[in-house]
Design a protein around this motif. Structure first.
Motif, PDB file in Angstrom:
ATOM      1  N   LEU A  99       0.820  -1.219   0.000  1.00 16.72           N
ATOM      2  CA  LEU A  99       0.000   0.000   0.000  1.00 16.72           C
ATOM      3  C   LEU A  99       0.845   1.255   0.000  1.00 16.72           C
ATOM      4  O   LEU A  99       0.381   2.315  -0.433  1.00 16.72           O
ATOM      5  N   ILE A 100       2.064   1.178   0.488  1.00 19.24           N
ATOM      6  CA  ILE A 100       3.005   2.293   0.417  1.00 19.24           C
ATOM      7  C   ILE A 100       4.375   1.731   0.048  1.00 19.24           C
ATOM      8  O   ILE A 100       4.642   0.535   0.245  1.00 19.24           O
ATOM      9  N   SER A 101       5.225   2.585  -0.494  1.00 16.12           N
ATOM     10  CA  SER A 101       6.571   2.157  -0.852  1.00 16.12           C
ATOM     11  C   SER A 101       7.481   2.191   0.366  1.00 16.12           C
ATOM     12  O   SER A 101       7.171   2.823   1.385  1.00 16.12           O
ATOM     13  N   ARG A 102       8.614   1.537   0.223  1.00 12.29           N
ATOM     14  CA  ARG A 102       9.591   1.571   1.312  1.00 12.29           C
ATOM     15  C   ARG A 102      10.130   2.989   1.502  1.00 12.29           C
ATOM     16  O   ARG A 102      10.386   3.416   2.636  1.00 12.29           O
ATOM     17  N   GLU A 103      10.282   3.723   0.400  1.00  6.96           N
ATOM     18  CA  GLU A 103      10.770   5.103   0.507  1.00  6.96           C
ATOM     19  C   GLU A 103       9.799   5.970   1.303  1.00  6.96           C
ATOM     20  O   GLU A 103      10.214   6.761   2.146  1.00  6.96           O
ATOM     21  N   THR A 104       8.495   5.806   1.054  1.00  3.87           N
ATOM     22  CA  THR A 104       7.490   6.568   1.810  1.00  3.87           C
ATOM     23  C   THR A 104       7.543   6.204   3.290  1.00  3.87           C
ATOM     24  O   THR A 104       7.408   7.068   4.162  1.00  3.87           O
ATOM     25  N   ALA A 105       7.738   4.937   3.584  1.00  5.14           N
ATOM     26  CA  ALA A 105       7.814   4.487   4.976  1.00  5.14           C
ATOM     27  C   ALA A 105       9.011   5.114   5.688  1.00  5.14           C
ATOM     28  O   ALA A 105       8.910   5.581   6.826  1.00  5.14           O
ATOM     29  N   VAL A 106      10.155   5.139   4.989  1.00  5.76           N
ATOM     30  CA  VAL A 106      11.351   5.726   5.606  1.00  5.76           C
ATOM     31  C   VAL A 106      11.182   7.236   5.785  1.00  5.76           C
ATOM     32  O   VAL A 106      11.589   7.799   6.806  1.00  5.76           O
ATOM     33  N   LYS A 107      10.573   7.900   4.807  1.00  5.20           N
ATOM     34  CA  LYS A 107      10.349   9.348   4.922  1.00  5.20           C
ATOM     35  C   LYS A 107       9.490   9.692   6.133  1.00  5.20           C
ATOM     36  O   LYS A 107       9.716  10.700   6.810  1.00  5.20           O
ATOM     37  N   SER A 108       8.497   8.859   6.404  1.00  2.00           N
ATOM     38  CA  SER A 108       7.570   9.161   7.493  1.00  2.00           C
ATOM     39  C   SER A 108       8.221   9.083   8.867  1.00  2.00           C
ATOM     40  O   SER A 108       7.712   9.661   9.831  1.00  2.00           O
ATOM     41  N   ILE A 109       9.342   8.352   8.975  1.00  3.63           N
ATOM     42  CA  ILE A 109      10.018   8.241  10.272  1.00  3.63           C
ATOM     43  C   ILE A 109      11.389   8.900  10.253  1.00  3.63           C
ATOM     44  O   ILE A 109      12.162   8.763  11.203  1.00  3.63           O
ATOM     45  N   ALA A 110      11.687   9.616   9.172  1.00  6.33           N
ATOM     46  CA  ALA A 110      13.020  10.208   9.031  1.00  6.33           C
ATOM     47  C   ALA A 110      13.320  11.209  10.142  1.00  6.33           C
ATOM     48  O   ALA A 110      14.434  11.246  10.675  1.00  6.33           O
ATOM     49  N   ASP A 111      12.345  12.014  10.518  1.00  5.51           N
ATOM     50  CA  ASP A 111      12.579  13.021  11.554  1.00  5.51           C
ATOM     51  C   ASP A 111      12.784  12.386  12.922  1.00  5.51           C
ATOM     52  O   ASP A 111      13.627  12.826  13.704  1.00  5.51           O
ATOM     53  N   ALA A 112      12.004  11.362  13.220  1.00  8.90           N
ATOM     54  CA  ALA A 112      12.109  10.723  14.535  1.00  8.90           C
ATOM     55  C   ALA A 112      13.456  10.049  14.743  1.00  8.90           C
ATOM     56  O   ALA A 112      13.964   9.980  15.865  1.00  8.90           O
ATOM     57  N   TYR A 113      14.069   9.564  13.642  1.00  6.43           N
ATOM     58  CA  TYR A 113      15.335   8.843  13.758  1.00  6.43           C
ATOM     59  C   TYR A 113      16.502   9.613  13.146  1.00  6.43           C
ATOM     60  O   TYR A 113      17.555   9.035  12.898  1.00  6.43           O
ATOM     61  N   ASP A 114      16.296  10.896  12.894  1.00  4.52           N
ATOM     62  CA  ASP A 114      17.353  11.799  12.410  1.00  4.52           C
ATOM     63  C   ASP A 114      17.983  11.277  11.120  1.00  4.52           C
ATOM     64  O   ASP A 114      19.204  11.233  10.979  1.00  4.52           O
ATOM     65  N   ILE A 115      17.136  10.886  10.176  1.00  7.80           N
ATOM     66  CA  ILE A 115      17.600  10.439   8.862  1.00  7.80           C
ATOM     67  C   ILE A 115      17.582  11.647   7.935  1.00  7.80           C
ATOM     68  O   ILE A 115      16.514  12.121   7.548  1.00  7.80           O
ATOM     69  N   GLU A 116      18.746  12.160   7.571  1.00  2.00           N
ATOM     70  CA  GLU A 116      18.816  13.363   6.764  1.00  2.00           C
ATOM     71  C   GLU A 116      18.710  13.073   5.272  1.00  2.00           C
ATOM     72  O   GLU A 116      18.141  13.866   4.521  1.00  2.00           O
ATOM     73  N   ASP A 117      19.262  11.971   4.816  1.00  2.00           N
ATOM     74  CA  ASP A 117      19.275  11.618   3.389  1.00  2.00           C
ATOM     75  C   ASP A 117      18.513  10.310   3.215  1.00  2.00           C
ATOM     76  O   ASP A 117      19.059   9.217   3.426  1.00  2.00           O
ATOM     77  N   VAL A 118      17.245  10.407   2.813  1.00  2.00           N
ATOM     78  CA  VAL A 118      16.403   9.219   2.674  1.00  2.00           C
ATOM     79  C   VAL A 118      16.911   8.290   1.567  1.00  2.00           C
ATOM     80  O   VAL A 118      16.999   7.072   1.774  1.00  2.00           O
ATOM     81  N   PRO A 119      17.267   8.789   0.352  1.00  2.00           N
ATOM     82  CA  PRO A 119      17.792   7.878  -0.681  1.00  2.00           C
ATOM     83  C   PRO A 119      19.035   7.117  -0.231  1.00  2.00           C
ATOM     84  O   PRO A 119      19.167   5.915  -0.494  1.00  2.00           O
ATOM     85  N   ALA A 120      19.943   7.824   0.456  1.00  2.00           N
ATOM     86  CA  ALA A 120      21.146   7.143   0.941  1.00  2.00           C
ATOM     87  C   ALA A 120      20.790   6.088   1.982  1.00  2.00           C
ATOM     88  O   ALA A 120      21.402   5.011   2.029  1.00  2.00           O
ATOM     89  N   GLU A 121      19.793   6.367   2.804  1.00  2.00           N
ATOM     90  CA  GLU A 121      19.362   5.401   3.807  1.00  2.00           C
ATOM     91  C   GLU A 121      18.762   4.170   3.145  1.00  2.00           C
ATOM     92  O   GLU A 121      18.995   3.028   3.597  1.00  2.00           O
TER      93      GLU A 121
END
Length: 472
Positions: free
Chosen positions: A436-458
């Motif tokens: 229902l959602i992509s992995r990229e969307t999932a990572v973006k939604s939690i990027a702030d909580a886990y201090d992920i600055e570069d989603v593609p690199a992650e």
């Protein structure tokens, strides 16, 4: 009381009513409103023995309620944990803007701008110097904007004009000036140039002369200023160039609190040293020294007593101030939550409901300072890359796509608890597995909580970790 104090503020007829209105609001914000009053609060009599009314005295207790509301709302807007991420489909643009935010310390600039702009408006000045980006928040008291008639949201020119002493100008490198007189300082920004004018004497009809040595040509094709109106609604200045003041509705109540607390403090000081009343005839031959160890001897028909006051008045004042504070915070959507009422750790959602008023205020500010100003500022910097090669974080960049669509990703109002994060992880895992959602969307939604600055690199690292696990 507020209007009475405003009447004491010096009025320069050379300035517009807008400038005076913003100046008074700025005094409230900075805590200098009472500086125009001539007497301290403890001064009850003038040198001639005349009684000094309370309206002419500076309160001895000052509760910066308006400043507290502004700083609380701005902390939810642009603090380290709440600053948005500038996102766009072009990854090179996203990486470039992320580096600009870090190098220019943009969150600090926006905090400064939001605090200054709480009186109604503020401007952010963009400068390109030696290929580097510099940003500054500028007060709008002495700025006059001119808007494009066919594009009302686009600036054609911004003029800055204010009085300054000759002594100040001399200290800043100007020569042949009368240091005892005031001068008009003036400069102007348009779509091609930043024009400075030679300071000229105030009060004399002199045509401004361009200062060629200080004027520069930026050639950006747009005015390098972002004009920000604070909040939707009527401005305190009555000028359409300003938005509504964040704290205007609480000013009178803040003044009332200051004077009530000052009076309560005066009463407490009196209670510790009450007035001594002696009823004649009294046989006192020496100077009276009050104290438990110094007895007063009076005659048979005389009397002596201390004029003491009860403590109920002070308690009543405290209760009254508490009610005033609640009313003021409610009127400006401030934070009325009390730490004493929190008996256990609360979830992020519970804290949002608890501080709904403050969040509503910060949410409105997001529109003015985020979706409006921050996006516009990022667009200006991208356009500047077509004219100047910009060096950001040691990397030289030029010719980036300035037509790309920009958006802001705002973090949650309050950091999620461990229970919140666990529920988020379960939900995202379920949605991602179900397609229902992509992995990229999932990572973006939690990027702030886990201090992920570069989603593609992650995402790349996640794929590499998955491949490594398979190899094992």
């Amino acid at each position: 009381m507020f209007e009475t104090i405003c009447d004491s503020v010096p009025h320069d007829s050379d300035y517009s009513p807008r400038t005076r209105s913003l100046d008074i609001l700025k005094r409230v914000l900075n805590g200098t409103l009472y500086d125009v009053l001539p007497y301290h609060f403890h001064q009850e009599r003038s040198g001639g023995g005349e009684y000094i009314p309370l309206r002419n005295r500076r309160p001895s207790v000052r509760y910066a309620l308006c400043r507290v509301v502004v700083e609380d709302s701005v902390s939810l807007l642009f603090s380290e944990g709440h600053f948005p991420t500038i996102d766009c489909p072009d990854r090179s643009v996203s990486a470039f803007l992320a580096n600009v935010v870090k190098e220019t310390r943009l969150n600090q600039i926006m905090i400064d701008a939001a605090i200054r702009g709480s009186i109604g408006s503020v401007a952010i000045l963009l400068r390109i110097l030696r290929g580097r980006v510099f940003l500054d928040a500028v007060d709008t008291l002495y700025l006059t904007p001119m808007w494009d008639v066919e594009a009302p949201d686009a600036l054609i020119r911004v003029t800055e004009k204010y009085k300054v002493s000759g002594q100040t100008l001399a200290e800043n490198g100007y020569d042949n000036l009368d240091t005892a007189r005031d001068y008009w300082f003036m400069r102007c920004w348009d779509t091609q140039r930043e024009t400075w004018f030679v300071p000229y004497l105030a009060g004399e009809p002199i045509e401004p002369v361009i200062d060629a040595s200080r004027s520069v040509r930026h050639g950006l094709g747009f005015v390098p200023l972002v004009w920000i109106r604070n909040l939707p609604g009527p401005s305190a200045s009555g000028d359409p160039n300003d938005g509504a003041c964040t704290f205007r509705a609480a000013i009178e109540t803040q003044i009332e609190i200051d004077y009530q607390l000052s009076q309560a403090g005066r009463g407490l000081k009196y209670s510790s040293d009450p007035t001594l009343l002696i009823k004649e005839p009294a046989s006192i031959d020496s100077e009276i020294i009050k104290g438990a160890g110094n007895a007063l001897v009076v005659s048979e028909k005389g009397d002596a007593k201390l004029l003491e006051i009860g403590g109920t008045a002070s308690a009543a004042v405290i209760d009254y101030v508490r009610v005033l504070r609640e009313m003021a915070l409610e009127s400006v959507h401030g934070n009325r939550a009390s730490a004493d009422r929190l008996t256990a750790a609360q979830s992020g959602r519970a804290l949002e409901l608890l501080n709904q008023g403050l969040i509503l205020l910060a949410d409105n500010l997001r529109i003015s300072y985020g979706e409006g100003a921050l996006i516009q500022l990022a667009g200006m910097i991208l356009r500047a890359t077509h004219l100047y090669p910009l060096t950001v974080m040691g990397i030289q960049i030029s010719g980036l796509d300035s037509t790309v669509r920009l958006s802001l990703k705002w973090p949650r109002w309050y950091a999620p608890t461990a229970d919140d994060r666990q529920k988020d992880a379960q939900t995202l895992s379920t949605l991602s597995t179900a397609g229902l959602i992509s992995r990229e969307t999932a990572v973006k939604s939690i990027a702030d909580a886990y201090d992920i600055e570069d989603v593609p690199a992650e995402l790349v690292r996640i794929s590499e970790d998955g491949q490594f696990d398979k190899d094992d």
